[in-house]
Scaffold this active site. Structure first.
Site, short mmCIF file in Angstrom:
data_model
loop_
_atom_site.label_atom_id
_atom_site.label_comp_id
_atom_site.label_asym_id
_atom_site.label_seq_id
_atom_site.Cartn_x
_atom_site.Cartn_y
_atom_site.Cartn_z
N CYS A 1 0.84 -1.21 0.00
CA CYS A 1 0.00 0.00 0.00
C CYS A 1 0.87 1.26 0.00
CB CYS A 1 -0.90 -0.05 1.24
SG CYS A 1 -1.70 1.50 1.67
N CYS B 1 0.14 3.77 2.78
CA CYS B 1 0.60 3.22 4.06
C CYS B 1 2.08 3.52 4.26
CB CYS B 1 0.38 1.70 4.11
SG CYS B 1 -1.34 1.20 4.02
#
Length: 105
Positions: free
Chosen positions: A31, A34
């Site tokens: 991600c 993230c």
């Protein structure tokens, strides 16, 4: 202090085993957002040592926890107080917003 890694097995004991507020970052290695918020979470962990617990849950390895807390998009950051979720943030967040929410919990 660094954010601690929690798993399905260690989550409940860590969250309910403290009187401090807990910030949990639900994330995954694949991600992009993230990876962008990861250093912010680590800064919050270092700045709140002794005042709050900061943890990370890799949803790729702990899908049960993601389901349990309704994590449908990542990053999702949840603040827990007394073992219960009290605040949920989805997507990239400003450090100040997270720090203030953690302090208020």
């Amino acid at each position: 202090m660094k954010a601690i890694a929690l798993t399905t097995e260690s989550f409940d004991a860590a969250i309910s085993g403290t009187t401090q507020p807990v910030l949990v970052d639900f994330w995954a290695d694949w991600c992009g957002p993230c990876k962008m918020i990861g250093p912010v979470v680590e800064e919050i962990a270092a700045e709140n040592e002794g005042k709050a617990l900061v943890a990370k849950v890799d949803i790729s390895d702990n899908i049960e926890l993601a389901r349990r807390f309704g994590v449908q998009a990542i990053p999702t950051l949840i603040i827990f107080k007394d073992g219960k979720p009290v605040n949920v943030f989805r997507g990239l967040q400003d450090k100040r917003v997270l720090t203030e929410a953690l302090a208020a919990a």
